[in-house]
Design a protein around this motif. Sequence first.
Motif, PDB file in Angstrom:
ATOM      1  N   ALA A   1      35.230  27.491  36.533  1.00 16.80           N
ATOM      2  CA  ALA A   1      35.745  28.856  36.463  1.00 16.80           C
ATOM      3  C   ALA A   1      35.624  29.318  35.009  1.00 16.80           C
ATOM      4  O   ALA A   1      35.539  28.494  34.095  1.00 16.80           O
TER       5      ALA A   1
ATOM      6  N   ILE B   1      37.143  32.111  32.008  1.00 13.86           N
ATOM      7  CA  ILE B   1      38.097  33.116  31.532  1.00 13.86           C
ATOM      8  C   ILE B   1      37.614  33.560  30.152  1.00 13.86           C
ATOM      9  O   ILE B   1      37.221  32.723  29.333  1.00 13.86           O
TER      10      ILE B   1
ATOM     11  N   THR C   1      45.468  31.588  40.497  1.00  8.48           N
ATOM     12  CA  THR C   1      44.321  32.088  41.269  1.00  8.48           C
ATOM     13  C   THR C   1      43.151  31.125  41.164  1.00  8.48           C
ATOM     14  O   THR C   1      42.490  30.790  42.153  1.00  8.48           O
ATOM     15  N   ILE C   2      42.898  30.654  39.955  1.00  5.55           N
ATOM     16  CA  ILE C   2      41.774  29.735  39.725  1.00  5.55           C
ATOM     17  C   ILE C   2      41.987  28.401  40.437  1.00  5.55           C
ATOM     18  O   ILE C   2      41.052  27.818  40.994  1.00  5.55           O
TER      19      ILE C   2
ATOM     20  N   SER D   1      34.798  31.478  39.751  1.00  8.31           N
ATOM     21  CA  SER D   1      35.377  32.791  39.509  1.00  8.31           C
ATOM     22  C   SER D   1      35.263  33.121  38.028  1.00  8.31           C
ATOM     23  O   SER D   1      35.068  32.231  37.202  1.00  8.31           O
ATOM     24  N   ARG D   2      35.372  34.420  37.717  1.00  9.30           N
ATOM     25  CA  ARG D   2      35.416  34.847  36.316  1.00  9.30           C
ATOM     26  C   ARG D   2      36.627  35.756  36.148  1.00  9.30           C
ATOM     27  O   ARG D   2      36.746  36.791  36.801  1.00  9.30           O
ATOM     28  N   GLU D   3      37.528  35.332  35.260  1.00  6.93           N
ATOM     29  CA  GLU D   3      38.770  36.062  35.048  1.00  6.93           C
ATOM     30  C   GLU D   3      38.847  36.546  33.604  1.00  6.93           C
ATOM     31  O   GLU D   3      38.060  36.134  32.746  1.00  6.93           O
ATOM     32  N   TYR D   4      39.826  37.411  33.350  1.00  9.50           N
ATOM     33  CA  TYR D   4      39.958  38.020  32.030  1.00  9.50           C
ATOM     34  C   TYR D   4      41.397  37.966  31.547  1.00  9.50           C
ATOM     35  O   TYR D   4      42.344  38.002  32.330  1.00  9.50           O
ATOM     36  N   THR D   5      41.547  37.894  30.246  1.00  7.35           N
ATOM     37  CA  THR D   5      42.864  37.991  29.623  1.00  7.35           C
ATOM     38  C   THR D   5      42.682  38.779  28.327  1.00  7.35           C
ATOM     39  O   THR D   5      41.724  39.524  28.193  1.00  7.35           O
TER      40      THR D   5
ATOM     41  N   THR E   1      46.787  33.980  36.403  1.00 10.32           N
ATOM     42  CA  THR E   1      45.337  33.739  36.397  1.00 10.32           C
ATOM     43  C   THR E   1      45.019  32.301  36.773  1.00 10.32           C
ATOM     44  O   THR E   1      44.110  32.031  37.579  1.00 10.32           O
TER      45      THR E   1
END
Length: 379
Positions: free
Chosen positions: A171, A173, A217-218, A200-204, A214
């Motif tokens: 994943a 971030i 979810t991952i 997945s690709r997440e952001y902060t 986050t």
Amino acid sequence: MHARRQLLTAALGTALGVLGSAPAFAQTTVQIGFSSPLSGAQTAAGQDNLGGVKLAIQELNAKPITVNGKQVRFEVLAEDDQADPRQGVSVAQKLVDGGVRFVIGPYNSGVTLPASRVYNEAGAVVATVASNPKVTEQGFERLFRVGASDSQLGAKMALYAAKEMKLKRVAIIDDRSAYGVGVADEFAREAKAQGLTITSREYTSDKAADFTSTLTTIKASKPDAIFFGGYSPQAGPMVRQMKSLGLTAKLLGGDGICSSETAKLAGNDMVGDNVWCTQGGAMLNRVNAGQAFVNKYRAAHKRDPLTYAVSFYDATLLIADAMQRANSTDPAKVAAAMAAGNYSGVAGSYAFDAKRDLKSSPVTVFTFKGGQPTPVAGL
């Protein structure tokens, strides 16, 4: 007649006294501007960078170099850009308005991109470790990258993850900064090329402290690792929260997390071979100059160097070396000497291509032992 002779004798004595007290060489002072975060979440990195510059200047002034018949004395003008683009532009304007034409920094890509335009318009020579490829794609002839780019840092972490760590699912971030997005994009590109699955690709953000939502979810996608494009102030708490959630994935990153600050902020007992990162430069513990630098830095500052002290140290000596080779302190001539030369520093060899990127930038893979980044492999 007697009075006139006395006056002449006195005048001659004064003149001889002045000549006798004059230095053997005329001196010139060169100011080195410095831009890094000296306050806020990234203070440790900024102070580390400044320590490298100060150590180099201390050494240069202890054994003065001579340029065009004059001994050069260096002074550092350190400014706090707070890792903020707008503050970085203000710092740049302040430095160039004050006549500074040689700058080490900025540290952050997001600061360097807008600030570099100010430096370029003023004709200043800039040596930066900012890794976003866009930094040198601007075509500024006096802007030099003295570290690895995101394409090298992110891609080589992905290559090592696939080939050596045998990971399958990752994943991603990123902290939405120019650095974080850049290094994460390069990791993703190479990871896909190596057959890794991006779950997945997440952001902060680079101000965040709570990543629970986050990470939860991952966790559901069961990755083998999470690649974080960002810095230690977020990576440390992220490791701690991964542990509390029972998330067993390893945390991977670029040079932004390759610091003892990551372990310090997570809790040293929580960081070991669960965290891996890449950093530009050779493995310092494998070369005599590397260990000598660590010892000198420790003696001067009563602390160990972190990630980029050595690069800021090298950059300062690189500029001084170019002055000697150009026999000038004129920025245009110094920049030309830097572009054409090949300086051998502690962290590596500094020879530049047409974009002012390093022709060859070794990258080292690290994990953590005893709260410290420990080199594992050179790529």
